[in-house]
Design an enzyme around this catalytic site. Structure first.
Site, PDB file in Angstrom:
ATOM      1  N   TYR A   1       0.846  -1.201   0.000  1.00 57.34           N
ATOM      2  CA  TYR A   1       0.000   0.000   0.000  1.00 57.34           C
ATOM      3  C   TYR A   1       0.875   1.243   0.000  1.00 57.34           C
ATOM      4  O   TYR A   1       0.700   2.137  -0.831  1.00 57.34           O
ATOM      5  CB  TYR A   1      -0.922  -0.015   1.226  1.00 57.34           C
ATOM      6  CG  TYR A   1      -1.588   1.300   1.502  1.00 57.34           C
ATOM      7  CD1 TYR A   1      -1.020   2.224   2.389  1.00 57.34           C
ATOM      8  CD2 TYR A   1      -2.785   1.637   0.880  1.00 57.34           C
ATOM      9  CE1 TYR A   1      -1.619   3.447   2.644  1.00 57.34           C
ATOM     10  CE2 TYR A   1      -3.398   2.856   1.134  1.00 57.34           C
ATOM     11  CZ  TYR A   1      -2.799   3.755   2.022  1.00 57.34           C
ATOM     12  OH  TYR A   1      -3.393   4.974   2.261  1.00 57.34           O
TER      13      TYR A   1
HETATM   14  N1  LIG Z   1      -9.517   7.697   5.886  1.00 55.78           N
HETATM   15  C1  LIG Z   1      -8.313   8.134   6.284  1.00 55.78           C
HETATM   16  O1  LIG Z   1      -8.087   8.416   7.488  1.00 55.78           O
HETATM   17  C2  LIG Z   1      -7.213   8.292   5.274  1.00 55.78           C
HETATM   18  C3  LIG Z   1      -7.467   8.256   3.908  1.00 55.78           C
HETATM   19  N2  LIG Z   1      -6.427   8.432   3.022  1.00 55.78           N
HETATM   20  C4  LIG Z   1      -6.714   8.399   1.578  1.00 55.78           C
HETATM   21  O2  LIG Z   1      -7.821   9.249   1.292  1.00 55.78           O
HETATM   22  C5  LIG Z   1      -8.659   8.646   0.274  1.00 55.78           C
HETATM   23  C6  LIG Z   1     -10.064   8.481   0.814  1.00 55.78           C
HETATM   24  O3  LIG Z   1      -9.993   7.680   2.009  1.00 55.78           O
HETATM   25  P1  LIG Z   1     -11.314   6.876   2.506  1.00 55.78           P
HETATM   26  O4  LIG Z   1     -12.509   7.714   2.277  1.00 55.78           O
HETATM   27  O5  LIG Z   1     -11.022   6.335   3.849  1.00 55.78           O
HETATM   28  O6  LIG Z   1     -11.339   5.686   1.438  1.00 55.78           O
HETATM   29  P2  LIG Z   1     -12.118   4.281   1.510  1.00 55.78           P
HETATM   30  O7  LIG Z   1     -11.222   3.261   2.130  1.00 55.78           O
HETATM   31  O8  LIG Z   1     -13.457   4.529   2.086  1.00 55.78           O
HETATM   32  O9  LIG Z   1     -12.206   3.923  -0.067  1.00 55.78           O
HETATM   33  C7  LIG Z   1     -12.765   4.860  -0.951  1.00 55.78           C
HETATM   34  C8  LIG Z   1     -13.462   4.140  -2.047  1.00 55.78           C
HETATM   35  O10 LIG Z   1     -12.519   3.468  -2.897  1.00 55.78           O
HETATM   36  C9  LIG Z   1     -13.233   2.427  -3.518  1.00 55.78           C
HETATM   37  N3  LIG Z   1     -12.384   1.399  -4.094  1.00 55.78           N
HETATM   38  C10 LIG Z   1     -11.546   0.561  -3.456  1.00 55.78           C
HETATM   39  N4  LIG Z   1     -10.982  -0.301  -4.330  1.00 55.78           N
HETATM   40  C11 LIG Z   1     -11.495   0.003  -5.556  1.00 55.78           C
HETATM   41  C12 LIG Z   1     -11.322  -0.529  -6.861  1.00 55.78           C
HETATM   42  N5  LIG Z   1     -10.520  -1.569  -7.090  1.00 55.78           N
HETATM   43  N6  LIG Z   1     -12.021   0.034  -7.869  1.00 55.78           N
HETATM   44  C13 LIG Z   1     -12.851   1.082  -7.647  1.00 55.78           C
HETATM   45  N7  LIG Z   1     -13.048   1.643  -6.442  1.00 55.78           N
HETATM   46  C14 LIG Z   1     -12.382   1.091  -5.406  1.00 55.78           C
HETATM   47  C15 LIG Z   1     -14.107   1.842  -2.419  1.00 55.78           C
HETATM   48  O11 LIG Z   1     -15.227   1.195  -3.018  1.00 55.78           O
HETATM   49  P3  LIG Z   1     -16.247   0.291  -2.174  1.00 55.78           P
HETATM   50  O12 LIG Z   1     -17.242   1.264  -1.603  1.00 55.78           O
HETATM   51  O13 LIG Z   1     -16.824  -0.650  -3.192  1.00 55.78           O
HETATM   52  O14 LIG Z   1     -15.427  -0.414  -1.115  1.00 55.78           O
HETATM   53  C16 LIG Z   1     -14.452   3.061  -1.582  1.00 55.78           C
HETATM   54  O15 LIG Z   1     -15.773   3.520  -1.773  1.00 55.78           O
HETATM   55  C17 LIG Z   1      -7.972   7.326  -0.100  1.00 55.78           C
HETATM   56  O16 LIG Z   1      -7.155   7.495  -1.235  1.00 55.78           O
HETATM   57  C18 LIG Z   1      -7.128   7.011   1.115  1.00 55.78           C
HETATM   58  O17 LIG Z   1      -6.000   6.181   0.817  1.00 55.78           O
HETATM   59  C19 LIG Z   1      -5.125   8.566   3.414  1.00 55.78           C
HETATM   60  C20 LIG Z   1      -4.823   8.597   4.754  1.00 55.78           C
HETATM   61  C21 LIG Z   1      -5.852   8.515   5.772  1.00 55.78           C
HETATM   62  N1  LIG Z   2      -8.318   3.730   1.400  1.00 53.79           N
HETATM   63  C1  LIG Z   2      -7.990   4.026   2.661  1.00 53.79           C
HETATM   64  N2  LIG Z   2      -6.740   4.423   2.945  1.00 53.79           N
HETATM   65  C2  LIG Z   2      -6.418   4.685   4.256  1.00 53.79           C
HETATM   66  C3  LIG Z   2      -7.366   4.578   5.274  1.00 53.79           C
HETATM   67  C4  LIG Z   2      -8.689   4.173   4.928  1.00 53.79           C
HETATM   68  O1  LIG Z   2      -9.573   4.043   5.794  1.00 53.79           O
HETATM   69  N3  LIG Z   2      -8.945   3.910   3.626  1.00 53.79           N
HETATM   70  N4  LIG Z   2      -7.055   4.870   6.574  1.00 53.79           N
HETATM   71  C5  LIG Z   2      -5.806   5.187   6.919  1.00 53.79           C
HETATM   72  C6  LIG Z   2      -5.523   5.428   8.389  1.00 53.79           C
HETATM   73  O2  LIG Z   2      -6.438   6.402   8.886  1.00 53.79           O
HETATM   74  C7  LIG Z   2      -4.106   5.898   8.708  1.00 53.79           C
HETATM   75  O3  LIG Z   2      -3.866   7.131   8.093  1.00 53.79           O
HETATM   76  C8  LIG Z   2      -3.958   6.101  10.200  1.00 53.79           C
HETATM   77  O4  LIG Z   2      -3.893   4.885  10.841  1.00 53.79           O
HETATM   78  C9  LIG Z   2      -4.703   5.269   5.928  1.00 53.79           C
HETATM   79  N5  LIG Z   2      -5.164   5.047   4.581  1.00 53.79           N
END
Ligand SMILES: NC(=O)C1=CN([C@@H]2O[C@H](COP(=O)(O)OP(=O)(O)OC[C@H]3O[C@@H](n4cnc5c(N)ncnc54)[C@H](OP(=O)(O)O)[C@@H]3O)[C@@H](O)[C@H]2O)C=CC1
Ligand SMILES: Nc1nc2c(c(=O)[nH]1)N=C([C@H](O)[C@@H](O)CO)CN2
Length: 239
Positions: free
Chosen positions: A151
């Protein structure tokens, strides 16, 4: 017709919050979803174009690009949000995990950015201001991760693509990254994990989607920032 903003993976959480915010600002929106959450139906009722896309194969990425061109001839911005936070502990097949991580976090943005540049340039020609590409990366790009190796590597690839595309597309298209650490927990996160994670940053909070919304607004309103990664990490680098 106003040029839409494309948000990938907008069925939940940050992507959904961005879609609702940008719709409320009056933008036209195109979203991709993998799972048709109820929220997708609500977005469609608000006028968003909602396209199914599971970026789990090269063919699916290419099929989405065809779909995209069938729905618009210009784009104000692309926000690459779709992501899978998967880890080695849950995936005995390391080769498959590595490929999956690289495909969703690097290959999908790479192929869409290359194919959709014409749409972004059409916006720039119409409005005489730069279009935008925004990559959602991760704070972990700075230090790697012993539990999310593939990742982290794939997000580092996306971070590097930010610089390459910024140089390739300037001055008509700006390309930036937003590098969050904790923004929002997942429902299944234990109290122990939450407490441990909150201690990792100086601010010690779960800030919520508003922090990413503010960062996206700043980048969309800038005519000068490009090739940069905006850290949204609560001072985690100083802990
Ligand atoms: N949440 C956090 O604290 C953090 C988030 N981020 C980044 O911010 C962004 C948003 O985070 P977050 O809202 O938590 O994201 P999620 O983990 O909720 O994923 C966002 C969406 O991506 C979709 N997805 C996953 N795999 C695929 C695929 N193969 N094809 C199409 N769609 C796909 C999922 O679809 P489905 O609904 O079908 O599962 C989901 O709705 C991400 O890029 C994440 O890495 C970075 C650090 C921290
Ligand atoms: N696709 C996602 N990416 C990440 C997520 C998540 O929920 N979905 N969450 C994190 C964590 O919040 C991390 O930043 C702290 O433990 C990272 N990426």
């Amino acid at each position: 017709m106003t040029s839409p903003i494309l948000i990938t993976g907008a069925g939940q959480r940050i992507g959904l919050a961005l879609a609702n915010h940008l719709l409320a600002q009056g933008h036209a929106i195109i979203v991709t979803y993998r799972t048709r959450h109820q929220a997708i139906t609500a977005l469609a009722q608000q006028g968003a174009v909602c396209l199914h896309a599971d970026f789990s194969s090269d063919a699916a990425i290419k099929d989405f690009i065809v779909q995209l061109y069938q729905h618009t001839n210009s784009l104000r911005a692309i926000i690459h949000n779709a992501s899978s936070w998967d880890c080695e502990a849950n995936n005995p097949d390391s080769a498959a995990l590595f490929d999956d991580m690289m495909r969703i976090h690097a290959k999908t943005p790479y192929l869409i950015n290359l194919a959709a540049s014409e749409l972004l340039l059409n916006y720039q020609k119409q409005q005489q201001q730069p279009a935008d590409i925004i990559h959602l990366t991760d704070y972990i790009v700075e230090q790697g991760s012993p539990k999310h190796l593939a990742y982290a590597a794939s997000k580092a690839a996306l971070d590097n693509l930010t610089k390459s595309f910024a140089a390739k597309y300037a001055p008509h298209i700006k390309v930036n990254a937003i590098a969050p650490s904790l923004i929002i927990f997942n429902e299944h996160d234990s109290d122990e994990y939450r407490a441990k994670t909150l201690k990792k940053s100086l601010m010690g909070i779960e800030p919520g989607c508003r922090e990413i919304i503010n960062s996206v607004d700043l980048l969309l309103n800038s005519h000068y920032i490009t090739g940069r990664s905006m850290p949204v990490d609560g001072g985690r680098h100083l802990k």
